[in-house]
Design an enzyme around this catalytic site. Structure first.
Site, short mmCIF file in Angstrom:
data_model
loop_
_atom_site.label_atom_id
_atom_site.label_comp_id
_atom_site.label_asym_id
_atom_site.label_seq_id
_atom_site.Cartn_x
_atom_site.Cartn_y
_atom_site.Cartn_z
NE ARG A 10 48.34 47.33 32.60
CZ ARG A 10 49.05 48.45 32.43
NH1 ARG A 10 50.37 48.40 32.42
NH2 ARG A 10 48.44 49.59 32.26
CG ASP A 11 43.98 45.43 39.73
OD1 ASP A 11 44.74 44.82 40.51
OD2 ASP A 11 43.20 46.33 40.10
CG LEU A 12 42.50 37.85 37.70
CD1 LEU A 12 41.21 38.19 36.96
CD2 LEU A 12 43.12 36.58 37.12
CB THR A 39 45.82 44.56 43.83
OG1 THR A 39 44.86 45.40 43.19
CG2 THR A 39 45.41 44.34 45.29
#
Length: 212
Positions: A55-57, A96
């Site tokens: 969920r935040d690569l 992000t």
């Protein structure tokens, strides 16, 4: 508490945006970083005991060991899928700017293919315009393009990257297919459609939305 092994070479964003350090990303090293990251995601999605969506690569969450082998980090907002669950819905959307898949940003729907979208953005910058004009080789950094032996691999990475950022979930390959594409196990790649890109950070409480 999560305890990581020591990563002496910091993160991918340091190498991408530092004029001196990015000179280390030449030849096969770039391809190895992309391929290594894909293997890490495949492990989270398919090979671990628990199926995990990151969920935040993003570039700052890809850490390097002494040999510049990539390791995925920062699982602060990761999601564990239970049983046969393949998709989750959430009231709160956190990720992000620029890496968020459309269905996650607009509907709060997250699946492993949302990570696939983020991974696609990670490997691309201005790819679609160059792709549509037939100038995809301009994507390659001059320091890398001097090594003619890596052109085919970089073109394949760009092609697969575009497939990973497709607007509709059904058009994105799974990480298992992505890994096969990058390893040239799948030769004939589908033609990508024009992808959307999100540049604003979106945090939405869906309980506050009113339907007309």
């Amino acid at each position: 508490m999560l305890v990581y092994e020591y990563m002496p070479n910091k993160s991918l964003d340091v190498f991408l945006f530092d004029a001196e350090k990015k000179n280390f990303l030449i030849g096969k090293k770039c391809f190895n970083i992309i391929e290594g990251t894909s293997r890490g995601l495949l492990c989270l999605h398919r090979d671990s005991r628990l199926r995990i969506g990151h969920r935040d690569l993003k570039a700052s969450n890809i850490l390097f060991d002494a040999e510049l082998n990539p390791k995925i980090s920062d699982f602060g907002i990761a999601k564990i899928f239970c049983g046969n669950e393949s998709q989750a819905n959430t009231r709160w959307v956190f990720e992000t700017c620029g890496y968020m898949s459309p269905e996650y940003a607009m509907k709060g729907q997250f699946s492993e293919k949302s990570d696939v979208f983020s991974f696609g953005v990670l490997t691309l910058e201005i790819a679609w315009k160059l792709w549509s004009e037939g100038n995809i080789l301009e994507l390659i950094d001059p320091m890398i393009s001097s090594d003619l032996s890596c052109h085919r691999e970089m073109l394949r990475c760009s092609h697969v990257g575009l497939l990973r950022v497709q607007n509709f979930v059904k058009d994105r390959p799974t990480m298992m297919v992505v890994a096969s594409m990058l390893n040239s196990e799948i030769e004939n790649l589908p033609t990508p459609k024009q992808p959307p890109f999100f540049y604003e950070k979106i945090v939405v409480d869906y309980s506050q939305l009113q339907t007309s």
